[in-house]
Design a protein around this motif. Structure first.
Motif, mmCIF file in Angstrom:
data_model
loop_
_atom_site.group_PDB
_atom_site.id
_atom_site.type_symbol
_atom_site.label_atom_id
_atom_site.label_comp_id
_atom_site.label_asym_id
_atom_site.label_seq_id
_atom_site.Cartn_x
_atom_site.Cartn_y
_atom_site.Cartn_z
ATOM 1 N N GLN A 22 1.245 -1.072 -0.236
ATOM 2 C CA GLN A 22 -0.158 -0.203 -0.033
ATOM 3 C C GLN A 22 0.755 1.812 -0.621
ATOM 4 O OE1 GLN A 22 -2.373 -0.601 3.634
ATOM 5 N NE2 GLN A 22 -4.081 -2.110 2.593
ATOM 6 N N GLU A 23 1.883 1.057 0.897
ATOM 7 C CA GLU A 23 3.005 1.870 0.522
ATOM 8 C C GLU A 23 3.637 2.575 -0.541
ATOM 9 O OE1 GLU A 23 6.921 2.948 2.519
ATOM 10 O OE2 GLU A 23 5.477 2.639 4.018
ATOM 11 N N MET A 24 3.633 1.187 -1.355
ATOM 12 C CA MET A 24 4.809 1.664 -2.684
ATOM 13 C C MET A 24 3.731 2.255 -3.322
ATOM 14 S SD MET A 24 7.152 1.080 -2.511
ATOM 15 C CE MET A 24 8.133 0.596 -3.968
ATOM 16 N N THR A 25 1.982 1.690 -3.371
ATOM 17 C CA THR A 25 1.499 2.501 -4.047
ATOM 18 C C THR A 25 1.328 3.511 -3.610
ATOM 19 O OG1 THR A 25 0.255 0.084 -4.159
ATOM 20 C CG2 THR A 25 -0.065 2.057 -4.854
ATOM 21 N N MET A 30 1.947 9.459 -5.790
ATOM 22 C CA MET A 30 2.444 10.287 -5.979
ATOM 23 C C MET A 30 3.656 10.863 -6.553
ATOM 24 S SD MET A 30 0.333 12.497 -3.305
ATOM 25 C CE MET A 30 1.868 13.095 -3.240
ATOM 26 N N GLY A 31 4.465 9.680 -6.916
ATOM 27 C CA GLY A 31 5.959 9.981 -7.935
ATOM 28 C C GLY A 31 5.055 10.130 -9.311
ATOM 29 N N PHE A 32 4.092 9.563 -9.759
ATOM 30 C CA PHE A 32 3.486 10.186 -11.043
ATOM 31 C C PHE A 32 2.745 11.257 -10.691
ATOM 32 C CE2 PHE A 32 -0.422 9.801 -13.501
ATOM 33 C CZ PHE A 32 -0.075 9.681 -14.931
ATOM 34 N N ALA A 38 5.728 17.572 -13.436
ATOM 35 C CA ALA A 38 6.819 18.824 -13.720
ATOM 36 C C ALA A 38 7.148 18.464 -14.898
ATOM 37 C CB ALA A 38 8.190 17.978 -13.617
ATOM 38 N N VAL A 39 6.366 17.169 -16.102
ATOM 39 C CA VAL A 39 6.660 17.578 -17.530
ATOM 40 C C VAL A 39 5.049 19.115 -17.938
ATOM 41 C CG1 VAL A 39 5.766 16.137 -19.588
ATOM 42 C CG2 VAL A 39 6.687 15.355 -17.603
#
Length: 77
Positions: A22-25, A30-32, A38-39
């Protein structure tokens, strides 16, 4: 006589694994989102530079996946 049976809950290791997933998801999400902003920011900055007859910043070009060395130079004409 009734015997109440209870099934054991998930093991501690299994719970930790689920929390990690769940933390990785959440981190991936959030990274996405951060990457998307940024893009969009780099695209806006690069477009404004081109419209102003200026060369976009190398970092903005890299964010967009463009090699700054292959981007055409300023052309006045």
């Amino acid at each position: 006589m009734h015997c109440k049976t209870t099934l054991p809950g998930p093991s501690f290791a299994h719970r930790i694994e689920n929390e990690s997933e769940q933390e990785m998801t959440s981190k991936n999400r959030m990274g996405f989102i951060g990457r998307a902003f940024a893009v969009l920011g780099a695209a806006t900055a690069a477009a404004a530079a081109v419209e102003g007859h200026r060369r976009p910043k190398a970092q903005d070009l890299r964010t967009l996946g463009i090699d700054p060395a292959s981007f055409p130079g300023n052309r006045h004409g």
